[in-house]
Design a protein around this motif. Structure first.
Motif, PDB file in Angstrom:
ATOM      1  N   ALA A   1     -46.500  69.873 -53.174  1.00  0.00           N
ATOM      2  CA  ALA A   1     -47.618  69.462 -54.033  1.00  0.00           C
ATOM      3  C   ALA A   1     -48.958  69.477 -53.297  1.00  0.00           C
ATOM      4  N   GLU A   2     -49.011  68.902 -52.126  1.00  0.00           N
ATOM      5  CA  GLU A   2     -50.269  68.844 -51.381  1.00  0.00           C
ATOM      6  C   GLU A   2     -50.734  70.241 -50.966  1.00  0.00           C
ATOM      7  N   ALA A   3     -49.823  71.075 -50.535  1.00  0.00           N
ATOM      8  CA  ALA A   3     -50.188  72.447 -50.153  1.00  0.00           C
ATOM      9  C   ALA A   3     -50.723  73.224 -51.361  1.00  0.00           C
ATOM     10  N   ALA A   4     -50.134  73.029 -52.538  1.00  0.00           N
ATOM     11  CA  ALA A   4     -50.612  73.708 -53.744  1.00  0.00           C
ATOM     12  C   ALA A   4     -52.021  73.230 -54.102  1.00  0.00           C
ATOM     13  N   ARG A   5     -52.276  71.935 -53.980  1.00  0.00           N
ATOM     14  CA  ARG A   5     -53.621  71.401 -54.235  1.00  0.00           C
ATOM     15  C   ARG A   5     -54.649  72.002 -53.265  1.00  0.00           C
ATOM     16  N   LYS A   6     -54.286  72.054 -51.990  1.00  0.00           N
ATOM     17  CA  LYS A   6     -55.202  72.609 -50.987  1.00  0.00           C
ATOM     18  C   LYS A   6     -55.477  74.087 -51.239  1.00  0.00           C
TER      19      LYS A   6
END
Length: 174
Positions: free
Chosen positions: A100-105
């Protein structure tokens, strides 16, 4: 089946059916897509694919678009390695807790205006693993999804049709 007929079946030359080297429907959709991309962007469409925890079936179909059989680059669609070069992020799979965090970044690194397209049933929120303990849900749980291309997985032709519909939707919005 007798042993002799089994051996003959294995060793005999095989006859392949007729192989179609051109898919006329794909060619037609591609030509129309190229004209829509030219109208909307005035150049090619750069796509960054993000796997958010899928089973790789949608990725395989997206990768097929780049093979010599389909060769979508001739229609103005290119896949880029960096979100900083992308017009569109294509996200596949359900969004897992781990990604999730990598997709947001990745989305934050994309220049504006930027669009997000969910490809496959899992990314659209209707897949088999949508209620798994390690899954947040569909792509629209963490990213502003502009368009969805469902399918398990969608074929290269369905992806091209989806991109064409998406280009027309962008053009209508202005």
């Amino acid at each position: 089946m007798s042993t002799k007929s089994l051996i003959n079946n294995i060793l005999s030359p095989k006859r392949a059916g007729a192989v179609a080297f051109r898919d006329e429907e794909f060619e037609t959709v591609g030509i129309v897509l190229k004209s829509e991309i030219d109208r909307v962007f005035g150049r090619s469409l750069a796509i960054r694919e993000v796997d958010s925890g899928s089973d790789n079936s949608a990725e395989i179909e997206l990768n097929n678009l780049g093979t010599p059989h389909y060769d979508v680059e001739r229609f103005g669609v290119s896949f880029v390695a960096s979100p900083r070069h992308a017009d569109v992020i294509v996200i596949t799979g359900p969004v897992t807790l781990a990604i999730a965090e990598a997709a947001r970044k990745t989305f934050e690194a994309m220049p504006r205006p930027g669009w997000v397209v969910a490809v496959g049933d899992d990314a659209c929120g209707i897949g088999l693993v949508k209620d798994s303990y390690a899954v947040l849900g569909a792509a629209d749980k963490i990213l502003p999804v502009d368009f969805k291309i469902p399918g398990n997985p969608p074929s290269p032709l369905e992806i091209m049709r989806g991109l064409l519909t998406f280009m027309r939707a962008i053009q209508q919005k202005g």
